[in-house]
Design an enzyme around this catalytic site. Structure first.
Site, PDB file in Angstrom:
ATOM      1  CG  ASP A 140      -2.573   2.087   3.799  1.00 16.28           C
ATOM      2  OD1 ASP A 140      -3.608   2.273   4.465  1.00 16.28           O
ATOM      3  OD2 ASP A 140      -2.041   2.968   3.093  1.00 16.28           O
TER       4      ASP A 140
ATOM      5  CE  LYS B 187      -2.591   3.530  -0.632  1.00 13.31           C
ATOM      6  NZ  LYS B 187      -3.003   4.929  -0.331  1.00 13.31           N
TER       7      LYS B 187
END
Length: 287
Positions: free
Chosen positions: A144, A9
């Site tokens: 996350d 990401k």
């Protein structure tokens, strides 16, 4: 046997707007996935009369098997289901990790691996846990993890757990991986870290973009990060992802991105990847 991707990401921005009494930082950030992935291959063994054994191979140097987020994710999933009354015998499983995402780079590799483990084992063992349940389990593993579990590009607030779907432009990114490992704790504990950035709305952030409050700290402490940012800024808007060390710039087409990567100094490492608003993991399993 089941093989699934664990995507990297980017934090397209990372603003720190405050700090809770327990020390956790309050954030506003934009997450977008990349089509640059680790791979996890799940190979089931015999059914276990007790809780199944999870074997990770190969072990990551310096990380004990039981301390790896992949194994932790599997054990938490088992514990959650047992607490819910599911006593069905489950297969032992060997998980082979093909690691491509650099560690300590701010690309979320560990959190993504944990997410793929949760989703993959839930699928393999036919546990029937919902995405909401898996995200709840994942939050205990790291702030996350839920964004990877939910699988959509997201605006995140709180400590990163409050997620709203967004649709940022899917650019082709050049990502440079400086030869240094940055500790998230080191950055967040730094006394000079900005912790009072102005709160933004999602619409304003998508229209105007943002910055990374962790970047000045990382640049000052790691010359490799500063050098990579300076070099990449010659070709486009460069910034750091997460708490570092990786830096990136976005381009409208792959040809331009490939040309920038080809000009990368020989002693540096990097790659080109497309931004994705839907996780490659979810596309693979058609979740």
């Amino acid at each position: 046997m089941l093989t699934l991707p664990a995507p990297a990401k980017l934090n397209l921005m990372l603003h720190i707007i405050g700090r809770r009494d327990d020390g956790y930082h309050l954030l506003q950030t934009q997450f977008q996935f990349l089509d640059f992935c680790d791979q996890l291959t799940f190979s089931p063994g015999d059914k276990s009369s007790s809780d199944p054994v999870i074997v990770l191979t190969p072990e990551i140097p310096g990380v004990a098997n039981e301390d790896n987020l992949i194994v932790k994710a599997g054990l938490r999933l088992i514990s959650y289901c047992r607490e819910k009354g599911n006593t069905t015998p489950l297969n032992d499983v060997t998980i082979e990790l093909d690691k491509k995402i650099p560690m300590g780079g701010g690309l979320g590799g560990g959190s993504s691996d944990a997410s793929t483990a949760l989703i993959g084992l839930n699928h393999l063992w036919q546990l029937g846990c919902s995405i909401d349940e898996l995200a709840e389990i994942g939050l205990a593993l790291g702030a996350d993890v839920p964004v990877f579990v939910r699988g959509f590009a997201a605006w995140a607030e709180g400590v990163g757990e409050k997620l709203s779907p967004i649709e940022p432009k899917e650019l082709c990114y050049v990502v440079i991986c400086p030869d240094c490992h940055i500790s998230t704790q080191e950055i967040f504990c730094h006394p000079e870290l900005t912790r009072d950035t102005e709160i933004m709305t999602i619409t304003r952030a998508l229209d105007q973009g943002g910055h990374n409050d962790c970047e000045p700290i990382a640049k000052a402490a790691y010359k490799e990060v500063a050098e990579a940012l300076d070099w990449l800024s010659q070709h486009g808007k460069s910034q750091m992802t997460g708490t570092g060390a990786c830096v990136f710039a976005g381009f409208n087409d792959k040809e331009t991105a490939d040309a920038v990567l080809a000009a990368l100094p020989e002693h540096w490492q990097g790659f080109v990847a497309w931004g994705k608003n839907r996780s490659p993991l979810h596309s693979t399993l058609a979740i």
